[in-house]
Scaffold this motif. Structure first.
Motif, PDB file in Angstrom:
ATOM      1  N   THR A   1       0.830  -1.198   0.000  1.00 28.24           N
ATOM      2  CA  THR A   1       0.000   0.000   0.000  1.00 28.24           C
ATOM      3  C   THR A   1       0.866   1.249   0.000  1.00 28.24           C
ATOM      4  O   THR A   1       0.598   2.216  -0.726  1.00 28.24           O
ATOM      5  CB  THR A   1      -0.943   0.022   1.218  1.00 28.24           C
ATOM      6  N   ASP A   2       1.900   1.233   0.817  1.00 30.69           N
ATOM      7  CA  ASP A   2       2.843   2.355   0.849  1.00 30.69           C
ATOM      8  C   ASP A   2       3.441   2.611  -0.529  1.00 30.69           C
ATOM      9  O   ASP A   2       3.539   3.757  -0.976  1.00 30.69           O
ATOM     10  CB  ASP A   2       3.980   2.076   1.847  1.00 30.69           C
ATOM     11  N   LYS A   3       3.833   1.545  -1.185  1.00 31.36           N
ATOM     12  CA  LYS A   3       4.444   1.670  -2.505  1.00 31.36           C
ATOM     13  C   LYS A   3       3.450   2.244  -3.509  1.00 31.36           C
ATOM     14  O   LYS A   3       3.801   3.110  -4.322  1.00 31.36           O
ATOM     15  CB  LYS A   3       4.940   0.304  -2.990  1.00 31.36           C
ATOM     16  N   ALA A   4       2.198   1.769  -3.454  1.00 35.05           N
ATOM     17  CA  ALA A   4       1.169   2.270  -4.368  1.00 35.05           C
ATOM     18  C   ALA A   4       0.919   3.759  -4.141  1.00 35.05           C
ATOM     19  O   ALA A   4       0.756   4.531  -5.096  1.00 35.05           O
ATOM     20  CB  ALA A   4      -0.123   1.481  -4.177  1.00 35.05           C
ATOM     21  N   CYS A   5       0.900   4.162  -2.873  1.00 29.69           N
ATOM     22  CA  CYS A   5       0.715   5.580  -2.542  1.00 29.69           C
ATOM     23  C   CYS A   5       1.874   6.412  -3.072  1.00 29.69           C
ATOM     24  O   CYS A   5       1.676   7.485  -3.659  1.00 29.69           O
ATOM     25  CB  CYS A   5       0.596   5.768  -1.036  1.00 29.69           C
ATOM     26  N   GLU A   6       3.080   5.923  -2.860  1.00 32.36           N
ATOM     27  CA  GLU A   6       4.283   6.645  -3.305  1.00 32.36           C
ATOM     28  C   GLU A   6       4.279   6.836  -4.825  1.00 32.36           C
ATOM     29  O   GLU A   6       4.628   7.905  -5.327  1.00 32.36           O
ATOM     30  CB  GLU A   6       5.530   5.884  -2.880  1.00 32.36           C
ATOM     31  N   GLU A   7       3.870   5.801  -5.549  1.00 29.69           N
ATOM     32  CA  GLU A   7       3.862   5.884  -7.012  1.00 29.69           C
ATOM     33  C   GLU A   7       2.828   6.892  -7.507  1.00 29.69           C
ATOM     34  O   GLU A   7       3.099   7.671  -8.434  1.00 29.69           O
ATOM     35  CB  GLU A   7       3.585   4.499  -7.606  1.00 29.69           C
TER      36      GLU A   7
ATOM     37  N   TYR B   1      -7.151   8.684 -11.551  1.00 21.87           N
ATOM     38  CA  TYR B   1      -6.443   8.740 -10.268  1.00 21.87           C
ATOM     39  C   TYR B   1      -7.416   8.693  -9.096  1.00 21.87           C
ATOM     40  O   TYR B   1      -7.101   8.144  -8.040  1.00 21.87           O
ATOM     41  CB  TYR B   1      -5.564   9.996 -10.201  1.00 21.87           C
ATOM     42  N   ARG B   2      -8.583   9.257  -9.276  1.00 18.74           N
ATOM     43  CA  ARG B   2      -9.602   9.178  -8.225  1.00 18.74           C
ATOM     44  C   ARG B   2     -10.031   7.722  -8.005  1.00 18.74           C
ATOM     45  O   ARG B   2     -10.218   7.279  -6.868  1.00 18.74           O
ATOM     46  CB  ARG B   2     -10.821  10.016  -8.598  1.00 18.74           C
ATOM     47  N   ILE B   3     -10.198   6.998  -9.093  1.00 20.17           N
ATOM     48  CA  ILE B   3     -10.639   5.598  -8.991  1.00 20.17           C
ATOM     49  C   ILE B   3      -9.592   4.758  -8.279  1.00 20.17           C
ATOM     50  O   ILE B   3      -9.894   3.988  -7.355  1.00 20.17           O
ATOM     51  CB  ILE B   3     -10.926   5.028 -10.395  1.00 20.17           C
ATOM     52  N   ILE B   4      -8.349   4.910  -8.689  1.00 26.56           N
ATOM     53  CA  ILE B   4      -7.266   4.124  -8.081  1.00 26.56           C
ATOM     54  C   ILE B   4      -7.086   4.495  -6.611  1.00 26.56           C
ATOM     55  O   ILE B   4      -6.986   3.625  -5.738  1.00 26.56           O
ATOM     56  CB  ILE B   4      -5.942   4.342  -8.844  1.00 26.56           C
ATOM     57  N   SER B   5      -7.049   5.794  -6.325  1.00 26.98           N
ATOM     58  CA  SER B   5      -6.818   6.234  -4.946  1.00 26.98           C
ATOM     59  C   SER B   5      -7.989   5.866  -4.040  1.00 26.98           C
ATOM     60  O   SER B   5      -7.793   5.533  -2.869  1.00 26.98           O
ATOM     61  CB  SER B   5      -6.564   7.738  -4.898  1.00 26.98           C
ATOM     62  N   SER B   6      -9.208   5.882  -4.582  1.00 26.66           N
ATOM     63  CA  SER B   6     -10.373   5.521  -3.780  1.00 26.66           C
ATOM     64  C   SER B   6     -10.271   4.082  -3.287  1.00 26.66           C
ATOM     65  O   SER B   6     -10.624   3.776  -2.136  1.00 26.66           O
ATOM     66  CB  SER B   6     -11.645   5.705  -4.606  1.00 26.66           C
ATOM     67  N   ARG B   7      -9.787   3.197  -4.141  1.00 27.49           N
ATOM     68  CA  ARG B   7      -9.604   1.797  -3.732  1.00 27.49           C
ATOM     69  C   ARG B   7      -8.575   1.698  -2.617  1.00 27.49           C
ATOM     70  O   ARG B   7      -8.746   0.945  -1.651  1.00 27.49           O
ATOM     71  CB  ARG B   7      -9.167   0.962  -4.931  1.00 27.49           C
TER      72      ARG B   7
END
Length: 270
Positions: free
Chosen positions: A127-133, A157-163
């Protein structure tokens, strides 16, 4: 302008902004504004030095909407970084682009703000890595030339970040909520004073004019919760997540309200 911290904060800094929200945005006469204003037209209270003539008396003069608006640092980023301190008054060419970019950059900054919040509470390396990217991508995008940035589509980006936010919230609250409510509930005007709502997911709920005095709201998820005039006097919101300064500003509280670290007690609270 004061010295600008470019590494800085994803929160409003009016001292380093050319009052973009006071001009670019439109508003309608309502309980949030005493008169209507078209987009691109300066507010009647805007001074020539980009200050507000009634900044310390906004609520008293009916400008509740101004006290609750949060640009997540978009205003100062556009003013200082993208336009190098060229203001819309003296540089008419910049005017249209600056106003167009305010909602675009605000959306980008809002997602970054919540991604950073997610990284502060998650214990999952993936999750940390996904946030960083995502943060890296968005930080790069927001530095595109204004003409290109104006056409940026935030929705993927809204769709990805919402998940990501949903996963972080579920792990953080760890199924400890005492109640199980339907999502996106409308609790406007309801009285739930002194209730224990700890660990609850209130994502997208309407809390307008709600009585939450002395309620236990610790470890709750408040992403997108509408807290306009919700009474949280004496309530405990410590350790809650995805809560923004704008939501705190929109609510009514007092000296006994406990809020998460990093958020400020509004000047208009009792």
């Amino acid at each position: 302008m004061e010295e600008y911290n470019s590494r800085g904060e994803y929160s409003s800094d009016c001292s380093n902004c050319f009052a973009l929200c006071c001009v670019a945005l439109q508003f309608q006469k309502s309980q949030d504004f005493p008169f209507s204003k078209k987009e691109g037209v300066p507010c009647k209270n805007l001074r020539t030095d980009f200050g507000c003539a009634i900044h310390n008396q906004l609520k008293a003069n009916g400008f509740n909407g101004c006290t609750t608006y949060e640009c997540f640092g978009a205003g100062q980023f556009i003013s200082v970084e993208l336009f190098n301190g060229r203001d819309w008054q003296t540089d008419p060419v910049s005017r249209k682009q600056m106003f167009q970019l305010l909602p675009v950059v605000r959306n980008i900054h809002e997602i970054i703000y919540h991604l950073r919040s997610s990284m502060a509470i998650t214990k999952n390396k993936d999750t940390d890595k996904a946030c960083e990217e995502l943060i890296k991508d968005l930080e790069k995008i927001k530095k595109d030339p204004p003409a290109i940035l104006a056409g940026f589509d935030i929705m993927p980006y809204r769709i990805i970040s919402s998940r990501i936010f949903m996963e972080v919230s579920a792990a953080y609250r760890d199924n400890k909520a005492k109640y199980d409510f339907e999502p996106y509930g409308d609790w406007s005007g309801q009285n739930h004073a002194s209730r224990d709502f700890s660990y609850q997911n209130f994502r997208g709920f309407l809390f307008i004019e709600m009585d939450l005095k002395d309620a236990n709201l610790q470890f709750c998820d408040f992403l997108g919760t509408d807290m306009r005039n919700a009474d949280i006097s004496g309530a405990d919101l410590r350790n809650s997540i995805f809560l923004t300064q704008s939501q705190i500003n929109a609510a009514k509280g007092n000296a006994y309200t406990r809020i998460p670290d990093g958020l400020n007690v509004p000047a208009h609270w009792e």
